[in-house]
Design a protein around this motif. Structure first.
Motif, PDB file in Angstrom:
ATOM      1  N   ARG A 118       0.685  -1.312  -0.050  1.00  0.00           N
ATOM      2  CA  ARG A 118       0.007   0.108   0.103  1.00  0.00           C
ATOM      3  C   ARG A 118       0.815   1.297  -0.114  1.00  0.00           C
ATOM      4  O   ARG A 118       0.549   2.220  -0.773  1.00  0.00           O
ATOM      5  CB  ARG A 118      -0.979   0.163   1.265  1.00  0.00           C
ATOM      6  CG  ARG A 118      -1.862   1.263   1.242  1.00  0.00           C
ATOM      7  CD  ARG A 118      -2.792   1.019   2.261  1.00  0.00           C
ATOM      8  NE  ARG A 118      -3.937   2.061   2.198  1.00  0.00           N
ATOM      9  CZ  ARG A 118      -3.892   3.554   2.246  1.00  0.00           C
ATOM     10  NH1 ARG A 118      -2.632   3.924   2.583  1.00  0.00           N
ATOM     11  NH2 ARG A 118      -4.791   4.129   2.019  1.00  0.00           N
ATOM     12  N   GLY A 119       2.095   1.230   0.912  1.00  0.00           N
ATOM     13  CA  GLY A 119       2.660   2.661   0.654  1.00  0.00           C
ATOM     14  C   GLY A 119       3.609   2.693  -0.590  1.00  0.00           C
ATOM     15  O   GLY A 119       3.483   3.665  -0.919  1.00  0.00           O
ATOM     16  N   PHE A 120       3.815   1.396  -1.149  1.00  0.00           N
ATOM     17  CA  PHE A 120       4.551   1.455  -2.318  1.00  0.00           C
ATOM     18  C   PHE A 120       3.576   2.198  -3.242  1.00  0.00           C
ATOM     19  O   PHE A 120       4.085   3.076  -4.158  1.00  0.00           O
ATOM     20  CB  PHE A 120       4.978   0.277  -2.942  1.00  0.00           C
ATOM     21  CG  PHE A 120       5.719   0.100  -3.917  1.00  0.00           C
ATOM     22  CD1 PHE A 120       7.150   0.578  -4.276  1.00  0.00           C
ATOM     23  CD2 PHE A 120       5.291  -0.629  -5.330  1.00  0.00           C
ATOM     24  CE1 PHE A 120       7.594   0.666  -5.434  1.00  0.00           C
ATOM     25  CE2 PHE A 120       5.818  -0.437  -6.478  1.00  0.00           C
ATOM     26  CZ  PHE A 120       7.228   0.141  -6.565  1.00  0.00           C
ATOM     27  N   ALA A 143     -11.570   1.300 -15.348  1.00  0.00           N
ATOM     28  CA  ALA A 143     -12.298   0.163 -14.290  1.00  0.00           C
ATOM     29  C   ALA A 143     -11.329  -0.807 -13.849  1.00  0.00           C
ATOM     30  O   ALA A 143     -10.591  -1.317 -14.502  1.00  0.00           O
ATOM     31  CB  ALA A 143     -13.442  -0.464 -15.261  1.00  0.00           C
ATOM     32  N   ILE A 144     -11.541  -1.061 -12.426  1.00  0.00           N
ATOM     33  CA  ILE A 144     -10.676  -2.138 -11.912  1.00  0.00           C
ATOM     34  C   ILE A 144     -11.549  -2.983 -11.261  1.00  0.00           C
ATOM     35  O   ILE A 144     -12.766  -2.604 -10.585  1.00  0.00           O
ATOM     36  CB  ILE A 144      -9.755  -1.624 -10.945  1.00  0.00           C
ATOM     37  CG1 ILE A 144      -9.904  -0.862  -9.737  1.00  0.00           C
ATOM     38  CG2 ILE A 144      -8.536  -0.662 -11.688  1.00  0.00           C
ATOM     39  CD1 ILE A 144      -9.027  -0.395  -8.804  1.00  0.00           C
ATOM     40  N   LEU A 145     -11.274  -4.292 -11.105  1.00  0.00           N
ATOM     41  CA  LEU A 145     -12.019  -5.309 -10.543  1.00  0.00           C
ATOM     42  C   LEU A 145     -11.568  -5.790  -9.206  1.00  0.00           C
ATOM     43  O   LEU A 145     -10.220  -6.110  -9.216  1.00  0.00           O
ATOM     44  CB  LEU A 145     -12.388  -6.409 -11.550  1.00  0.00           C
ATOM     45  CG  LEU A 145     -13.230  -5.904 -12.846  1.00  0.00           C
ATOM     46  CD1 LEU A 145     -12.181  -5.455 -14.013  1.00  0.00           C
ATOM     47  CD2 LEU A 145     -13.965  -6.905 -13.257  1.00  0.00           C
ATOM     48  N   ALA A 146     -12.384  -6.208  -8.440  1.00  0.00           N
ATOM     49  CA  ALA A 146     -12.221  -7.104  -7.279  1.00  0.00           C
ATOM     50  C   ALA A 146     -13.297  -7.722  -6.819  1.00  0.00           C
ATOM     51  O   ALA A 146     -14.480  -7.577  -7.307  1.00  0.00           O
ATOM     52  CB  ALA A 146     -11.781  -5.884  -6.068  1.00  0.00           C
ATOM     53  N   LEU A 179     -11.420   6.428  -7.500  1.00  0.00           N
ATOM     54  CA  LEU A 179     -10.427   5.277  -7.235  1.00  0.00           C
ATOM     55  C   LEU A 179      -9.631   5.960  -6.384  1.00  0.00           C
ATOM     56  O   LEU A 179      -8.933   6.689  -6.267  1.00  0.00           O
ATOM     57  CB  LEU A 179      -9.844   4.690  -8.503  1.00  0.00           C
ATOM     58  CG  LEU A 179     -10.798   4.131  -9.486  1.00  0.00           C
ATOM     59  CD1 LEU A 179     -10.177   3.694 -10.780  1.00  0.00           C
ATOM     60  CD2 LEU A 179     -11.251   2.658  -8.909  1.00  0.00           C
ATOM     61  N   THR A 180      -9.132   4.692  -5.552  1.00  0.00           N
ATOM     62  CA  THR A 180      -8.041   4.913  -4.494  1.00  0.00           C
ATOM     63  C   THR A 180      -7.013   3.756  -4.387  1.00  0.00           C
ATOM     64  O   THR A 180      -7.476   2.842  -5.015  1.00  0.00           O
ATOM     65  CB  THR A 180      -8.588   5.288  -3.113  1.00  0.00           C
ATOM     66  OG1 THR A 180      -9.178   3.899  -2.600  1.00  0.00           O
ATOM     67  CG2 THR A 180      -9.822   6.180  -2.863  1.00  0.00           C
ATOM     68  N   VAL A 181      -6.110   4.396  -3.683  1.00  0.00           N
ATOM     69  CA  VAL A 181      -4.954   3.056  -3.491  1.00  0.00           C
ATOM     70  C   VAL A 181      -5.359   1.845  -3.031  1.00  0.00           C
ATOM     71  O   VAL A 181      -5.105   0.678  -3.140  1.00  0.00           O
ATOM     72  CB  VAL A 181      -3.817   3.567  -2.779  1.00  0.00           C
ATOM     73  CG1 VAL A 181      -3.846   3.794  -1.429  1.00  0.00           C
ATOM     74  CG2 VAL A 181      -2.412   2.599  -3.006  1.00  0.00           C
ATOM     75  N   ASP A 182      -6.615   1.890  -2.137  1.00  0.00           N
ATOM     76  CA  ASP A 182      -7.246   0.533  -1.481  1.00  0.00           C
ATOM     77  C   ASP A 182      -7.856  -0.047  -2.401  1.00  0.00           C
ATOM     78  O   ASP A 182      -8.182  -1.337  -2.398  1.00  0.00           O
ATOM     79  CB  ASP A 182      -8.119   1.342  -0.235  1.00  0.00           C
ATOM     80  CG  ASP A 182      -7.359   1.839   0.881  1.00  0.00           C
ATOM     81  OD1 ASP A 182      -6.434   1.260   1.397  1.00  0.00           O
ATOM     82  OD2 ASP A 182      -7.897   2.693   1.345  1.00  0.00           O
ATOM     83  N   HIS A 183      -8.412   0.613  -3.386  1.00  0.00           N
ATOM     84  CA  HIS A 183      -9.280  -0.291  -4.579  1.00  0.00           C
ATOM     85  C   HIS A 183      -8.061  -1.109  -5.159  1.00  0.00           C
ATOM     86  O   HIS A 183      -8.404  -2.165  -5.761  1.00  0.00           O
ATOM     87  CB  HIS A 183     -10.145   0.758  -5.289  1.00  0.00           C
ATOM     88  CG  HIS A 183     -10.958   1.370  -4.878  1.00  0.00           C
ATOM     89  ND1 HIS A 183     -11.056   2.692  -4.317  1.00  0.00           N
ATOM     90  CD2 HIS A 183     -12.516   0.884  -4.623  1.00  0.00           C
ATOM     91  CE1 HIS A 183     -12.387   3.138  -4.042  1.00  0.00           C
ATOM     92  NE2 HIS A 183     -13.146   2.044  -4.205  1.00  0.00           N
ATOM     93  N   VAL A 184      -7.022  -0.399  -5.495  1.00  0.00           N
ATOM     94  CA  VAL A 184      -5.966  -1.144  -6.149  1.00  0.00           C
ATOM     95  C   VAL A 184      -5.549  -2.280  -5.296  1.00  0.00           C
ATOM     96  O   VAL A 184      -5.214  -3.386  -5.994  1.00  0.00           O
ATOM     97  CB  VAL A 184      -4.895  -0.169  -6.790  1.00  0.00           C
ATOM     98  CG1 VAL A 184      -3.801  -0.951  -7.440  1.00  0.00           C
ATOM     99  CG2 VAL A 184      -5.603   0.823  -7.697  1.00  0.00           C
ATOM    100  N   ALA A 189      -5.066  -8.349  -4.210  1.00  0.00           N
ATOM    101  CA  ALA A 189      -4.737  -9.062  -3.026  1.00  0.00           C
ATOM    102  C   ALA A 189      -4.794 -10.536  -3.567  1.00  0.00           C
ATOM    103  O   ALA A 189      -6.198 -11.088  -3.406  1.00  0.00           O
ATOM    104  CB  ALA A 189      -5.811  -8.758  -2.116  1.00  0.00           C
ATOM    105  N   ILE A 190      -3.954 -11.309  -3.917  1.00  0.00           N
ATOM    106  CA  ILE A 190      -3.973 -12.765  -4.480  1.00  0.00           C
ATOM    107  C   ILE A 190      -4.526 -13.691  -3.132  1.00  0.00           C
ATOM    108  O   ILE A 190      -3.927 -13.631  -2.082  1.00  0.00           O
ATOM    109  CB  ILE A 190      -2.531 -13.177  -4.734  1.00  0.00           C
ATOM    110  CG1 ILE A 190      -1.847 -12.224  -6.032  1.00  0.00           C
ATOM    111  CG2 ILE A 190      -2.653 -14.706  -5.194  1.00  0.00           C
ATOM    112  CD1 ILE A 190      -0.457 -12.516  -6.247  1.00  0.00           C
ATOM    113  N   PRO A 191      -5.480 -14.303  -3.440  1.00  0.00           N
ATOM    114  CA  PRO A 191      -6.081 -14.922  -2.471  1.00  0.00           C
ATOM    115  C   PRO A 191      -5.302 -16.144  -1.679  1.00  0.00           C
ATOM    116  O   PRO A 191      -4.395 -16.783  -2.362  1.00  0.00           O
ATOM    117  CB  PRO A 191      -7.155 -15.828  -3.198  1.00  0.00           C
ATOM    118  CG  PRO A 191      -6.853 -15.717  -4.620  1.00  0.00           C
ATOM    119  CD  PRO A 191      -6.181 -14.560  -5.045  1.00  0.00           C
ATOM    120  N   ILE A 192      -5.402 -16.239  -0.553  1.00  0.00           N
ATOM    121  CA  ILE A 192      -4.570 -17.073   0.448  1.00  0.00           C
ATOM    122  C   ILE A 192      -3.253 -16.545   0.515  1.00  0.00           C
ATOM    123  O   ILE A 192      -2.546 -16.393   1.519  1.00  0.00           O
ATOM    124  CB  ILE A 192      -4.475 -18.317  -0.173  1.00  0.00           C
ATOM    125  CG1 ILE A 192      -5.837 -19.093  -0.426  1.00  0.00           C
ATOM    126  CG2 ILE A 192      -3.592 -19.254   0.763  1.00  0.00           C
ATOM    127  CD1 ILE A 192      -5.966 -20.424  -0.827  1.00  0.00           C
TER     128      ILE A 192
END
Length: 432
Positions: A118-120, A143-146, A179-184, A189-192
């Protein structure tokens, strides 16, 4: 309008940066805004997509800066590699499996602590530039997906011009946002491997993970936003994929059947690699095949009206009235080399404790060493991938340039830009 479609892929996202860097060096784009008014991405593609969108006023500068970002990347920029962080993650898993049912609670969410990411990204992505690009007319929508870990739905977070298309499918939701860095981070966030990321909502925080989990039709968001030409960048070598299944069938080998050794039982590392392949690699090629078939079907029934167009083309019952369909022109660039084999060459550069942990999952076949290829956020590896992407784009630069200028000319000529999609039938089949 031209749409840029960037798929998921962890550290393999460096390949996309190399392709874009070469495109940005085209003389016709010198000092010019991005040719892509529509940009969509998931996971690493969300990082790359927002990086281009935020600097859309100067496409060459945007692509060069993106390539520099990947070329300077280190594992420590993405997740903690110290003994304490890695031990805590591993011990939580052991504790939950051994005592979770007794204690009535669990602690583990992921193997690695991805808080450095997140900082990066906060330092690397000037996301305020997206609003500027939209206001100045250089960008229509990004558009970004999560994926929601609560409902299992795929969320498409869109920042775009007022009035951009919004749609709801059975397992897909579109939300207009800034959009924010949290959305990105949520999309990446690769699962597991990486923990879920909390995003605020009307009911409080909702936790999201990698956008590739439900993204079975990568072209769909760009097409629904109005793209008539879609340019996708894959991260899988088709030649390498073909060689693996040919090996399974014994094609291309002269060894007698009675002397065949068979294929070794896969260790956990290989199983995890195949799992990530299923998330990141397979959908773009499958969706490209769907798109081509739908284009052929639409062209065959070009004289049909929406009320009488073939059911297969619209995913509905005969006689139903549906939104108009249109042909969408695709072009995809994919690696000419096996990125798993490239990762194996640089695996020794993984931090020692991380390498020790991965070695505990077993040693996979060389061409199936995909787990490392997703997690090797090392500058030596990522620079190599940037170079491969640059070379692959150079080998097809004439074709790419003609496609991009064709899409730009079509937009100037006033082609329809409503958010209709030619892949609805394929999308509905994929959902279920």
């Amino acid at each position: 309008m031209l749409g840029l479609v960037l798929t998921a892929g962890g550290a393999r996202g460096a390949y996309q940066a190399g392709v874009l860097k070469r495109i940005g060096e085209l003389p016709s784009f010198a000092g010019q805004p991005s040719p892509f008014p529509i940009i969509t991405g998931a996971s690493a593609g969300a990082i790359n997509g927002t990086a281009i969108a935020a600097r859309a006023a100067d496409f060459r500068e945007a692509t060069q800066e993106l390539a520099r970002l990947w070329a300077q990347l280190e594992v420590e920029h993405v997740f903690h590699t110290d003994a304490l962080s890695l031990s805590v993650g591993a011990l939580r898993f052991v504790r939950d499996m051994a005592l979770g049912s007794i204690l009535g609670s669990t602690l583990s969410q992921a193997l690695l602590d991805a808080s450095p990411l997140r900082g990066f990204l906060s330092r690397a992505l000037p996301l305020d530039g997206i609003a500027d690009a939209i206001r100045d007319g250089h960008l229509y929508a990004v558009a970004i997906l999560a994926t929601s870990y609560h409902s299992g739905r795929s969320f498409t977070f869109v920042q775009g011009r007022p009035g951009h298309p919004i749609w709801v499918k059975s397992r897909r939701v579109v939300l207009p946002v800034r959009l924010t860095v949290d959305h990105v981070c949520a999309s990446a966030a690769i699962p597991i491997v990486f923990p879920p990321v909390a995003l605020p909502s009307a009911v409080g925080d909702v936790y999201f993970g990698d956008g590739a989990l439900r993204l079975v039709t990568p072209f769909s968001p760009a097409i629904r936003l109005g793209a008539t030409h879609v340019f996708g960048i894959g991260i899988r070598s088709q030649r390498a994929a073909d060689s693996l299944w040919q090996e399974e069938l014994g094609i291309g080998t002269d060894a007698p059947v009675e002397h065949a050794q068979g294929i070794l039982s896969p260790p956990m590392a290989q199983i995890c690699g195949v799992f990530l392949n299923a998330l990141f690699l397979d959908h773009l090629d499958a969706d490209l095949d769907h798109l081509k078939r739908m284009n052929e079907l639409i062209q065959t029934y070009a004289g049909s009206t929406p009320a009488t167009s073939p059911p297969a083309a619209r995913g509905g019952a005969p006689g139903a009235t549906v939104e108009p369909m249109r042909v969408v022109s695709p072009l995809v660039v994919s690696p000419s080399e096996d990125l798993a084999l490239i990762a194996q060459r640089f695996a020794h550069r993984m931090p020692r404790l991380v390498r020790y942990m991965l070695d505990g999952l077993g040693t996979p076949d060389a061409q199936s060493a995909d787990l490392t290829s997703y997690l090797l956020f090392d500058s030596f590896y990522t620079r190599t991938l940037v170079d491969i992407g640059y070379r692959d784009a150079s080998a097809r630069i004439g074709e790419i340039e003609a496609f991009l200028h064709g899409g730009m000319a079509a937009a100037r000529a006033g082609e329809p830009s409503e958010g209709t999609a030619v892949i609805d039938a394929a999308e509905e089949r994929a959902v279920g």
